[in-house]
Design a protein around this motif. Structure first.
Motif, mmCIF file in Angstrom:
data_model
loop_
_atom_site.group_PDB
_atom_site.id
_atom_site.type_symbol
_atom_site.label_atom_id
_atom_site.label_comp_id
_atom_site.label_asym_id
_atom_site.label_seq_id
_atom_site.Cartn_x
_atom_site.Cartn_y
_atom_site.Cartn_z
ATOM 1 N N ALA A 1 -18.784 16.102 22.789
ATOM 2 C CA ALA A 1 -18.685 15.077 23.645
ATOM 3 C C ALA A 1 -18.064 15.274 24.816
ATOM 4 C CB ALA A 1 -17.988 14.138 22.748
ATOM 5 N N GLU A 2 -17.311 16.391 25.069
ATOM 6 C CA GLU A 2 -16.670 16.679 26.174
ATOM 7 C C GLU A 2 -17.712 17.343 27.286
ATOM 8 O OE1 GLU A 2 -13.586 19.407 25.262
ATOM 9 O OE2 GLU A 2 -12.382 18.046 24.190
ATOM 10 N N ARG A 3 -18.579 18.025 26.660
ATOM 11 C CA ARG A 3 -19.683 18.817 27.609
ATOM 12 C C ARG A 3 -20.548 17.668 27.912
ATOM 13 N NH1 ARG A 3 -19.483 22.546 23.153
ATOM 14 N NH2 ARG A 3 -21.722 21.868 22.496
ATOM 15 N N LEU A 4 -20.892 16.826 27.122
ATOM 16 C CA LEU A 4 -21.989 15.874 27.585
ATOM 17 C C LEU A 4 -21.352 14.626 28.662
ATOM 18 C CD1 LEU A 4 -23.543 14.848 24.116
ATOM 19 C CD2 LEU A 4 -24.682 15.934 26.143
ATOM 20 N N PRO B 1 -25.748 8.729 31.086
ATOM 21 C CA PRO B 1 -24.812 8.426 30.035
ATOM 22 C C PRO B 1 -25.208 7.836 28.655
ATOM 23 C CG PRO B 1 -24.687 6.755 31.965
ATOM 24 C CD PRO B 1 -25.480 7.686 32.122
ATOM 25 N N VAL B 2 -26.356 7.234 28.712
ATOM 26 C CA VAL B 2 -27.132 6.448 27.561
ATOM 27 C C VAL B 2 -27.621 7.836 26.663
ATOM 28 C CG1 VAL B 2 -28.719 5.087 26.542
ATOM 29 C CG2 VAL B 2 -27.331 4.331 28.579
ATOM 30 N N GLU B 3 -28.306 8.607 27.452
ATOM 31 C CA GLU B 3 -28.830 9.764 26.737
ATOM 32 C C GLU B 3 -27.724 10.647 26.150
ATOM 33 O OE1 GLU B 3 -31.892 10.200 25.927
ATOM 34 O OE2 GLU B 3 -32.018 8.077 26.698
ATOM 35 N N ALA B 4 -26.621 10.778 27.034
ATOM 36 C CA ALA B 4 -25.416 11.697 26.503
ATOM 37 C C ALA B 4 -24.928 11.117 24.978
ATOM 38 C CB ALA B 4 -24.329 11.600 27.385
ATOM 39 N N LEU B 5 -24.793 9.809 24.940
ATOM 40 C CA LEU B 5 -24.445 8.937 23.928
ATOM 41 C C LEU B 5 -25.345 9.120 22.767
ATOM 42 C CD1 LEU B 5 -22.275 7.145 22.217
ATOM 43 C CD2 LEU B 5 -23.717 5.269 23.365
ATOM 44 N N TRP C 1 -25.200 12.847 21.280
ATOM 45 C CA TRP C 1 -24.140 12.788 20.521
ATOM 46 C C TRP C 1 -24.304 12.445 19.123
ATOM 47 C CZ3 TRP C 1 -20.174 10.168 17.890
ATOM 48 C CH2 TRP C 1 -19.142 10.913 17.377
ATOM 49 N N LEU C 2 -24.858 11.304 18.915
ATOM 50 C CA LEU C 2 -24.999 10.714 17.800
ATOM 51 C C LEU C 2 -26.022 11.360 17.033
ATOM 52 C CD1 LEU C 2 -25.065 6.743 19.010
ATOM 53 C CD2 LEU C 2 -23.481 7.991 17.433
ATOM 54 N N GLY D 1 -15.864 7.337 21.989
ATOM 55 C CA GLY D 1 -15.127 6.600 22.772
ATOM 56 C C GLY D 1 -15.343 6.797 24.316
ATOM 57 N N SER D 2 -15.194 8.252 24.397
ATOM 58 C CA SER D 2 -15.288 8.481 25.679
ATOM 59 C C SER D 2 -16.660 8.598 26.271
ATOM 60 C CB SER D 2 -14.650 10.013 26.043
ATOM 61 O OG SER D 2 -15.519 11.033 25.197
ATOM 62 N N LEU D 3 -17.614 8.713 25.274
ATOM 63 C CA LEU D 3 -19.124 8.675 25.922
ATOM 64 C C LEU D 3 -19.447 7.253 26.020
ATOM 65 C CD1 LEU D 3 -20.892 11.445 23.561
ATOM 66 C CD2 LEU D 3 -20.206 11.297 26.030
ATOM 67 N N LEU D 4 -19.020 6.351 25.099
ATOM 68 C CA LEU D 4 -19.444 4.917 25.410
ATOM 69 C C LEU D 4 -18.837 4.310 26.583
ATOM 70 C CD1 LEU D 4 -20.727 2.565 23.924
ATOM 71 C CD2 LEU D 4 -18.627 2.244 22.497
ATOM 72 N N GLU D 5 -17.356 4.539 26.658
ATOM 73 C CA GLU D 5 -16.844 4.144 27.789
ATOM 74 C C GLU D 5 -17.416 4.349 29.293
ATOM 75 O OE1 GLU D 5 -12.206 4.600 30.045
ATOM 76 O OE2 GLU D 5 -12.813 5.552 28.256
ATOM 77 N N ARG D 6 -18.182 5.675 29.432
ATOM 78 C CA ARG D 6 -18.593 5.862 30.597
ATOM 79 C C ARG D 6 -20.192 5.319 30.521
ATOM 80 N NH1 ARG D 6 -22.345 10.715 31.357
ATOM 81 N NH2 ARG D 6 -22.547 11.113 33.724
#
Length: 206
Positions: free
Chosen positions: A89-92, A98-102, A105-106, A146-151
Motif C-alpha cells: 500500500a505504501e508503494r502504491l 489511484p483507483v488502479e492502485a486500490l 491492493w485488493l 485507508g490510505s489508498l482509499l483516501e487518495r
C-alpha cells in the motif's frame, strides 16, 4: 605479546564464527516462511511441517529451532503476509491512477486469504478478538486500505461514502467462496466489479 596476539586472533575468529550462524539463521527463517506460505496455501491445515522443511531445503530440526510449534509458524507466516500487504500500500501511493492502485491492493489481498485459509484453525486460537495478532493485523490492513482509499476519494475518482472498514468487510465477504475450485480468479473478477461500482460516474446521462 605473542600470547596477546593469539588471544586477539582467537577472539576475532570466535566473533566471526558467531556472526555466520546468525546470518544463516536469518536466511533459514526467511526460507521457512516463504516455504510455509507455499505449502499451507496449497495443502491446507493438514500440510505437514516436514513438507515445509523440505520446501525450504532445511532439516526439520532447523524448523523447530525457529518455530517450536505449528501455531508459532502459522502466526509468523500470517504476520509476514500482513506486513507485505501493508508495505505494498505504501508503494502504491506513488501510482499514477489511484483507483488502479486500490484495485491492485485488493487483488493482492486474495493471496493473503489463500494463505490464511490453510491456517484458519490455528489462527483462530492466536487471532481471536482480544489478541495482539488480531489487533496488529486489523490496524495494519485498515490503515493500508485507508490510505489508498483516501487518495482515490481526494482525486474525485471514488465515491466518498465508503470507508476502509466497509472495503475490508466487502473483501472478506467476497472471499467466503474460498473452498470452491478456481475461487481466486472468481474473487478477483468480483473485486473488479466492486471497484468499478465505486467509481464516480462523470457525464452520466439522466
Amino acid at each position: 605479546m605473542a600470547d596477546k596476539r593469539q588471544a586477539t586472533k582467537k577472539a576475532e575468529a570466535e566473533t566471526g564464527a558467531g556472526r555466520k550462524p546468525r546470518a544463516d539463521a536469518l536466511r533459514n527463517r526467511e526460507r521457512l516462511l516463504v516455504a510455509a506460505k507455499t505449502v499451507f496455501s496449497a495443502g491446507g491445515a493438514d500440510a505437514s511441517l516436514e513438507a515445509v522443511a523440505r520446501e525450504a531445503g532445511v532439516g526439520i530440526g532447523t524448523l523447530y529451532r525457529h518455530f517450536p510449534t505449528r501455531e508459532a509458524l502459522f502466526e509468523a507466516v500470517y504476520r509476514r503476509e500482513v506486513e507485505q500487504v501493508a508495505e505494498l500500500a505504501e508503494r502504491l501511493q506513488g501510482a499514477d491512477d489511484p483507483v488502479e492502485a486500490l484495485r491492485s491492493w485488493l487483488h493482492r489481498n486474495v493471496e493473503l486469504v489463500a494463505t490464511k485459509k490453510g491456517m484458519a484453525a490455528a489462527l483462530a486460537l492466536a487471532a481471536h478478538g482480544d489478541s495482539e495478532l488480531f489487533t496488529y493485523s486489523k490496524q495494519r490492513l485498515r490503515a493500508a486500505v485507508g490510505s489508498l482509499l483516501e487518495r482515490a476519494v481526494a482525486a474525485g475518482a471514488i465515491r466518498p461514502d465508503i470507508g476502509p472498514h466497509d472495503l475490508l468487510h466487502a473483501l472478506i465477504g467476497l472471499c467466503m467462496q474460498h473452498g470452491q475450485p478456481g475461487w481466486q480468479a472468481s474473487v478477483r473478477r468480483l473485486i473488479d466489479v466492486l471497484v468499478d461500482g465505486l467509481r464516480v460516474q462523470r457525464g452520466r446521462p439522466d
